[in-house]
Design a protein around this motif. Structure first.
Motif, PDB file in Angstrom:
ATOM      1  N   THR A  28     101.705  43.393  36.562  1.00  0.00           N
ATOM      2  CA  THR A  28     102.290  42.441  37.085  1.00  0.00           C
ATOM      3  C   THR A  28     102.359  41.136  36.180  1.00  0.00           C
ATOM      4  OG1 THR A  28     102.571  43.226  39.218  1.00  0.00           O
ATOM      5  CG2 THR A  28     103.294  41.217  39.183  1.00  0.00           C
ATOM      6  N   GLY A  32     106.572  37.720  37.582  1.00  0.00           N
ATOM      7  CA  GLY A  32     107.011  38.591  38.539  1.00  0.00           C
ATOM      8  C   GLY A  32     107.468  40.146  38.016  1.00  0.00           C
ATOM      9  N   GLU A  34     107.548  43.307  35.692  1.00  0.00           N
ATOM     10  CA  GLU A  34     106.181  44.295  35.588  1.00  0.00           C
ATOM     11  C   GLU A  34     106.286  44.998  34.074  1.00  0.00           C
ATOM     12  OE1 GLU A  34     105.809  45.941  40.316  1.00  0.00           O
ATOM     13  OE2 GLU A  34     106.856  47.370  38.631  1.00  0.00           O
TER      14      GLU A  34
END
Length: 204
Positions: A28, A32, A34
């Motif tokens: 992550t 925010g 991924e």
């Protein structure tokens, strides 16, 4: 590899549970978002067997099989009845089930596989007498051999350039015990209860 070309008796697998596991690494970011990746090219199967056994004779048979494999030391064949055919579970394997290659006029060896969407799973333990092959849609009855320990098909004559090679078969999953201990509880003189024994797929 330490592998025994023997199959776990089907009756000892009744009531088994299992499925495919994948390994996904997720990072992550500060934003925010991924980043996901996987070090595995193929999934790995895991199973639990033995929990449904009640007969002491069956438990003795599983104990003998476990001892012969020396616990986790030696692998063996396992029939995953949820996925043991090149086709749908309710159908019979046919020579056109799975494409395993395209001829180039030179190559004579091809590996059996089963497609799951865009992913092709290598089939390394085909069942004797079930393999069927076709070249360019026409079933080939002779002129080839199959290595039942590696899942490789060898043609006597290389398939013509551009000809699709397809195959169908039943197959076993190569596994080993994933524990070095069996636990059995005697409930009556003729029956008992066994703690589920884990199996894990091994790469061939």
């Amino acid at each position: 590899m330490s592998f025994h070309e023997v199959s776990l008796p089907a009756r000892l697998a009744f009531g088994s549970t299992g499925g495919v596991e994948r390994r996904t690494e997720v990072v992550t970011l500060a934003s925010g978002h991924e980043r996901r990746s996987t070090p595995w090219a193929s999934g790995r199967r895991r199973y639990l067997i033995g929990a449904g056994l009640r007969s002491l004779d069956d438990m003795a048979a599983l104990t003998a099989f476990f001892e012969a494999r020396q616990g986790r030391l030696y692998g063996f064949r396992f029939r995953d009845f949820a996925d043991f055919k090149s086709c749908a579970p309710g159908n019979e394997p046919g020579p056109g089930d799975q494409q395993i290659g395209v001829g180039d006029g030179v190559e004579t060896r091809f590996r059996l596989s089963k497609a799951y969407g865009v992913h092709a799973r290598p089939i390394t333990k085909p069942v004797e007498g079930t393999v069927r092959l076709a070249i360019d849609g026409v079933e080939v009855v002779g002129g080839w051999d199959v290595d039942l320990t590696r899942g490789e098909v060898t043609f006597d004559v290389a398939p013509a350039e551009g000809a699709p090679i397809t195959a169908g078969c039943q197959f076993d999953t190569p596994v080993r015990f994933d524990a070095d201990r069996l636990e059995i509880t005697l409930e009556t003189f003729g029956s008992g209860r066994m703690v589920a024994m884990p199996l894990i797929e091994i790469r061939i």
